[in-house]
Design a protein around this motif. Structure first.
Motif, PDB file in Angstrom:
ATOM      1  N   ASP A 150       0.830  -1.206   0.000  1.00  0.00           N
ATOM      2  CA  ASP A 150       0.000   0.000   0.000  1.00  0.00           C
ATOM      3  C   ASP A 150       0.862   1.253   0.000  1.00  0.00           C
ATOM      4  O   ASP A 150       0.571   2.221  -0.718  1.00  0.00           O
ATOM      5  CB  ASP A 150      -0.921   0.008   1.225  1.00  0.00           C
ATOM      6  CG  ASP A 150      -2.060  -0.997   1.099  1.00  0.00           C
ATOM      7  OD1 ASP A 150      -2.303  -1.464  -0.025  1.00  0.00           O
ATOM      8  OD2 ASP A 150      -2.678  -1.328   2.131  1.00  0.00           O
ATOM      9  N   HIS A 154       1.078   4.035  -2.922  1.00  0.00           N
ATOM     10  CA  HIS A 154       0.727   5.427  -2.606  1.00  0.00           C
ATOM     11  C   HIS A 154       1.730   6.404  -3.206  1.00  0.00           C
ATOM     12  O   HIS A 154       1.362   7.509  -3.621  1.00  0.00           O
ATOM     13  CB  HIS A 154       0.668   5.603  -1.094  1.00  0.00           C
ATOM     14  CG  HIS A 154       0.396   7.018  -0.673  1.00  0.00           C
ATOM     15  ND1 HIS A 154      -0.861   7.579  -0.685  1.00  0.00           N
ATOM     16  CD2 HIS A 154       1.236   7.998  -0.237  1.00  0.00           C
ATOM     17  CE1 HIS A 154      -0.788   8.828  -0.275  1.00  0.00           C
ATOM     18  NE2 HIS A 154       0.456   9.118  -0.001  1.00  0.00           N
ATOM     19  N   GLU A 158      -0.989   8.625  -5.853  1.00  0.00           N
ATOM     20  CA  GLU A 158      -1.554   9.873  -5.362  1.00  0.00           C
ATOM     21  C   GLU A 158      -0.769  11.058  -5.908  1.00  0.00           C
ATOM     22  O   GLU A 158       0.059  11.653  -5.226  1.00  0.00           O
ATOM     23  CB  GLU A 158      -1.552   9.888  -3.827  1.00  0.00           C
ATOM     24  CG  GLU A 158      -2.352   8.763  -3.210  1.00  0.00           C
ATOM     25  CD  GLU A 158      -3.821   8.843  -3.578  1.00  0.00           C
ATOM     26  OE1 GLU A 158      -4.336   9.968  -3.713  1.00  0.00           O
ATOM     27  OE2 GLU A 158      -4.451   7.791  -3.750  1.00  0.00           O
TER      28      GLU A 158
END
Length: 498
Positions: A150, A154, A158
């Motif tokens: 994760d 990220h 993002e």
């Protein structure tokens, strides 16, 4: 008595040797009740795990360190050595609260006898990149792997929030790499440059100090001079980058493809780089002449972890004439090409045109990729890739013959008179007399065909001569020296605009 003891000792040793495998197996079963070892057979998982462990867990101080230094670009334009500590290639003890666990460096599981630990495809020993050993019940290995993945995702997903937009994503990837695959360490599985990977600890720099420096002061696009019809298209890529949800709501694939064509020196490559630099996107520069179908498909898939990004395919007419791959034919195939390990596996057959088309617009949609293809000879481009389309009145429009692969075919031509004057002002405005002479030159020869590169060189030579003259005169004034004179006793001057 001595003989008896010797015989008994020998018998005991013989029994121990004969039963050693059973004893060892029993001992490992006992240890296995308390200790668990997890193997990591994926390089991407190995990189994500070590980056997460280094960031979130305490390390035992006395571990075998690995230091190094390598050359990298600095954001101020310099190029030099960057020292670092690298994790993941040596064993490290981490602490999960009060409980220690061991991260072991990469190793390869060796086959035993006639039995081989093969991968699911049956093709040889499994490569184990790392192992984690810990006391049972003290570490949630599945949760650890989930969190590591994760966090790695990220870093690349993002990119639209304010925090991520402040980071420098602009980086140039060369495909294939300029170094051999086993020596190439400029990117990780998440597509970020090495100095942004958390398994490197920089010793004297921050990641924001490293990377390609801007080529121009201010916006790169603002420093490029194109006709107004081209400038109107520049805003499209910015809208595309920032409005993924709009494309999906309309059912339009979130990808674009442009073909930039025109003679050399018209700014095709400069325009592509300016897009990436100003919009803070990584750019992948493809050398199709050195690629196989396997390599192109793999790289096109790998780019998905680093979107939005730009795929730049330069001078495609040097590789494909229509659908024929002429690059390999011209390079003499095998006897002129250096041997590569992929050749032994059959993975380096020449790139085919069909493979390129499938990557651009095949079953797998390449969402998030803005493809820019350049060519000097539009006549060598196959219509299945995309060529300019003519309107009923004979004018060419930007929509190509094959949207979805190449959506727009944009011609970059020689400079117009108004654009020449704008470039002359930018370069020569500090020198009024040469600037006025250049404007007069442009008006006297309005039909003179010059590419941006040619006209920029014309102005740059004059500006450099003026600058050198000013520098020389300032030096003489500072040192109270008489100005240099020519043989006829006149001051040396600068011949401009002649």
């Amino acid at each position: 008595m001595d003989l008896r003891n010797l015989a008994l000792g020998g018998a005991a040793v013989g029994v121990l040797v004969a039963c050693w495998e059973y004893l060892k197996g029993f001992a490992w079963r006992l240890v296995g009740l308390l200790v668990r070892r997890v193997e990591i057979p994926s390089e991407a998982a190995h990189q994500a795990l070590i980056a997460y462990l280094v960031s979130h867990f305490r390390r035992y101080r006395n571990y075998d360190s690995m230091y190094g230094a390598d050359f990298e670009h600095y954001r101020d334009g310099r190029y030099g050595l960057v020292p670092y500590e690298q994790f993941g290639n040596r064993s490290v003890v981490f602490w999960n609260g009060w409980w220690p666990f061991l991260f072991t460096n990469s190793q390869e599981r060796k086959p035993r006898g006639n039995q081989q630990n093969q991968d699911s495809s049956g093709g040889g020993p499994i490569k184990i990149y790392s192992t984690i050993t810990f006391l049972r019940g003290t570490l949630d290995i599945e949760g650890l792997l989930r969190n590591a993945c994760d966090e790695s995702n990220h870093l690349t997903w993002e990119v639209n929030n304010a925090e991520e937009q402040t980071k420098n994503r602009f980086v140039i990837h060369h495909v294939p790499p300029r170094t051999e695959p086993e020596d190439s360490w400029d990117t990780g599985a998440n597509g970020l440059p090495w100095y942004r990977q958390k398994y490197y600890r920089l010793l004297s720099h921050s990641p924001d100090q490293l990377g390609k420096a801007p080529l121009n002061e201010g916006g790169a696009l603002n420093n490029l001079i194109f006709p107004e019809r081209i400038k109107k298209l520049i805003h499209e890529i910015e809208l595309w980058r920032s409005h993924r949800d709009w494309y999906r709501a309309k059912g339009i694939p979130w990808k674009r493809g442009w073909l930039l064509y025109g003679p050399p020196g018209t700014g095709k490559t400069a325009l592509a780089r300016a897009f990436a630099e100003d919009l803070n996107m990584p750019i992948y520069v493809f050398n199709l002449a050195q690629m196989s179908n396997f390599e192109l498909m793999k790289t096109w898939t790998d780019m998905q972890v680093n979107v939005p990004c730009i795929a730049l395919i330069e001078d495609i007419d040097n590789v494909f004439h229509g659908r024929e791959n002429v690059a390999r034919r011209n390079m003499g195939m095998s006897f002129l090409m250096p041997p590569r390990k992929e050749d032994d596996k059959g993975d380096h057959a020449p790139l085919t045109f069909d493979c390129l088309l499938n990557c651009l617009d095949g079953v797998e949609r390449a969402d998030g990729i803005f493809t820019i293809i350049t060519t000097n000879d539009i006549g060598k481009i196959d219509a299945a890739l995309g060529q300019p389309r003519k309107l009923p009145d004979g004018r060419e429009e930007f929509i190509s013959t094959r949207p979805g692969r190449i959506d727009k075919a944009v011609e970059l031509t020689c400079m117009e008179a108004d654009d020449k004057k704008r470039m002359a002002r930018r370069i020569l405005r500090e020198y009024p007399e040469p600037y006025a002479e250049m404007l007069d030159f442009i008006d006297r020869y309005p039909e003179l065909r010059e590419t941006p590169a040619q006209f920029q060189e014309r102005c740059a030579q004059i500006a450099l001569a003026c600058f050198w003259k000013q520098t020389h005169e300032a030096f003489l004034a500072e040192h109270d020296a008489p100005p240099s004179v020519t043989r006829n006793g006149k001051h040396e001057g600068v011949l401009v605009g002649r």
